[in-house]
Write an enzyme that holds these catalytic residues in place. Structure first.
Site, PDB file in Angstrom:
ATOM      1  N   GLU A  91       0.811  -1.225   0.000  1.00 23.20           N
ATOM      2  CA  GLU A  91       0.000   0.000   0.000  1.00 23.20           C
ATOM      3  C   GLU A  91       0.844   1.274   0.000  1.00 23.20           C
ATOM      4  O   GLU A  91       0.553   2.218   0.731  1.00 23.20           O
ATOM      5  CB  GLU A  91      -0.947  -0.004   1.212  1.00 23.20           C
TER       6      GLU A  91
HETATM    7  C1  TNX Z   1      -4.580  -4.174   4.373  1.00 21.76           C
HETATM    8  S1  TNX Z   1      -2.931  -6.547   4.073  1.00 21.76           S
HETATM    9  C2  TNX Z   1      -3.331  -3.959   4.921  1.00 21.76           C
HETATM   10  C3  TNX Z   1      -3.225  -3.581   6.337  1.00 21.76           C
HETATM   11  C4  TNX Z   1      -4.566  -3.496   7.007  1.00 21.76           C
HETATM   12  C5  TNX Z   1      -5.460  -4.609   6.521  1.00 21.76           C
HETATM   13  C6  TNX Z   1      -6.774  -4.686   7.213  1.00 21.76           C
HETATM   14  C7  TNX Z   1      -1.868  -5.480   3.903  1.00 21.76           C
HETATM   15  C8  TNX Z   1      -0.616  -5.915   3.339  1.00 21.76           C
HETATM   16  N1  TNX Z   1      -2.157  -4.206   4.269  1.00 21.76           N
HETATM   17  O1  TNX Z   1      -2.517  -2.363   6.454  1.00 21.76           O
HETATM   18  O2  TNX Z   1      -4.370  -3.590   8.389  1.00 21.76           O
HETATM   19  O3  TNX Z   1      -5.664  -4.435   5.143  1.00 21.76           O
HETATM   20  O4  TNX Z   1      -7.488  -5.819   6.828  1.00 21.76           O
END
Ligand code: TNX
Length: 480
Positions: A292
């Site tokens: 992200e």
């Molecule tokens: C996505 S999964 C994220 C996390 C959040 C999560 C909540 C991932 C690699 N990044 O930052 O906590 O969704 O479900």
């Protein structure tokens, strides 16, 4: 009495022999040269029977021995005869796997003799890596809490615990030379809603790693970067591009923070962190997040990874990263961890053609922080609602085109903690879904069957209650 094959994960081979029941009575002892595992089994059998169950190197009707068996380091064979119960494995980890199997065949606690069904179990894992991730950044959990979690997840033959140690809302591992990371990033008011402060000193982290190792669990530490780094930048404004302090964040937004890719200080910082974490972690993996990174341009992301990946190698570790990392050229031993709901990913497939192994964590199947159902008190639902059958009925080698059985290092179930406030919350999200994922990671694909699984799972309701473990009473299961 339970049946010999009433175990989760279901063993690779089970051959019951109804004529050969073994009884644990007041005179039963464990004979083993491998005291560490012997003592763990003795503890389980004492609790089940109230009998003393001594451990000795020379005498006893329960024999644990290191000996060549088929199926690799964690394989084991259990033979239950009338007067003799033998366990054989190539390694202590294999004996430990066998102990977890035997554990499910006896009561959690009780007083009096206990019988074990006769026959042979010959068992081995499908994948070397069977993991769980705990997010201690969004909500901190103490060393004792994490130890208690290890005690439960190892019952299902989980052998890796990935700790998400840093994120926008907190920094949870002490790093020499950078004290404000934890003084500020782990201090009061950190975590989602400011409700989850705390951090591990280096000694505490080492203690946790050692406790895990005694249970044959490898700790996989994650330092998330270049995004998910607000807490580090609050502690050290010199890590932002303009040097201007940023505000602490306790909300659940993602994708807004980024380390400064063009700044040399960024890599001095990261080299200190990676060197420290590598030195404190005996296991082969160091997770660098990489997810992200919406606040980092694609070009900066590549520049960043090209500088950081060699640092992980320099300090002797295999880089693991969320699968966005596979958009760059990876070292051959790096491991992308697929996490999204899509049913294809180009970067991951490309990495596999170059020989990289993959960890599978598709959010719509294995995210333990997803709600079970619409009325779940805890959890998020961006990847859907996941009850037990949905966790169970999928196969990691059939999810992504170009990512088959041979490419898989294994499976991991992440538990993000935005909505969690206690270990009871952690347990409620973990059980009963983790056993489903553990069976996918351990058992041969052909041995898996939903009806059989839901029947075997039903017996764990009273066991968890007896162990003081909270679980979601999923309506799909006819709980005993
Ligand atoms: C996505 S999964 C994220 C996390 C959040 C999560 C909540 C991932 C690699 N990044 O930052 O906590 O969704 O479900």
């Amino acid at each position: 009495m339970r049946e010999l094959g009433d175990v989760i994960p279901v063993p690779a081979e089970v051959r019951p022999d109804p004529a050969a029941t073994f009884t644990i009575h007041s005179g039963t002892a464990i004979c083993t040269p491998t005291e560490s595992v012997g003592l763990l089994l003795a503890e389980v059998l004492r609790s089940a029977t109230g009998h003393p169950v001594p451990v000795s190197p020379t005498a006893g009707a329960i024999v644990l021995q290191l000996e060549d068996v088929d199926g690799g380091p964690e394989a084991y064979v259990v033979d239950v005869a009338r007067d003799l119960l033998t366990v054989r494995a190539n390694t202590e980890a294999g004996l430990f796997s066998a102990v977890q199997t035997l554990r499910q065949l006896v009561p959690v606690s009780g007083t009096g003799d206990v019988t074990v069904p006769g026959g042979r179990i010959a068992d081995r894992p499908r994948f070397a890596y069977r993991g769980v991730m705990l997010d201690v950044a969004r909500h901190f959990f103490t060393v004792d809490e994490v130890k208690s979690y290890l005690d439960v997840i190892t019952q299902f033959k989980i052998n890796h615990l990935h700790l998400h140690l840093t994120d926008d809302q907190g920094w949870r591992l002490e790093i020499a030379g950078w004290p404000r990371l934890t003084e500020v990033g782990g201090g009061p008011g950190t975590g989602v809603d400011g409700a989850g402060p705390g951090f591990y000193t280096r000694e505490e982290y080492a203690d946790l790693v050692a406790y895990a190792a005694q249970r044959y669990v490898t700790i996989v530490p994650e330092i998330d970067m270049p995004g998910h780094t607000n807490a580090a930048q609050v502690a050290y404004p010199e890590l932002t591009c303009d040097g201007v302090p940023v505000a602490p964040r306790t909300d659940t937004e993602v994708g807004y923070s980024s380390l400064c890719v063009g700044l040399d200080r960024t890599y001095e910082f990261l080299e200190d962190v990676i060197r420290e974490v590598a030195a404190l972690t005996p296991g082969p993996f160091l997770h660098i997040g990489g997810d992200e990174a919406q606040a980092t341009s694609a070009e900066d992301y590549r520049t960043f990874m090209d500088r950081v990946l060699p640092l992980v190698t320099k300090y002797g570790k295999r880089a693991v990263g969320w699968h966005e990392m596979a958009s760059v050229e990876l070292p051959g031993d790096a491991v992308p961890q697929f996490w999204r709901v899509e049913t294809a990913d180009e970067g991951t497939a490309r990495a596999v053609t170059r020989g990289n192994q993959v960890i599978m964590s598709p959010a719509d199947r294995v995210y333990l922080d997803m709600k079970y159902a619409e009325d779940s008190r805890l959890g998020l639902d961006w990847a859907g609602r996941i009850d037990v059958e949905r966790s169970y009925r999928w196969d990691p080698a059939a999810r992504l085109p170009g990512v088959g059985e041979e490419a898989l290092l294994g499976v991991e179930a992440p538990l993000w903690s935005e909505t969690l406030r206690s270990m009871a919350d952690v347990q409620t999200m973990t059980f009963p879904r983790l056993p489903a994922i553990a069976e996918i990671g351990w058992s041969p694909r052909g041995a898996r069957d939903w009806e059989s699984f839901r029947h075997r799972l039903a017996a764990f309701g009273p066991r968890w209650t007896a162990q003081g473990i909270a679980f979601h009473p999923s309506p799909e299961i006819d709980w005993l």
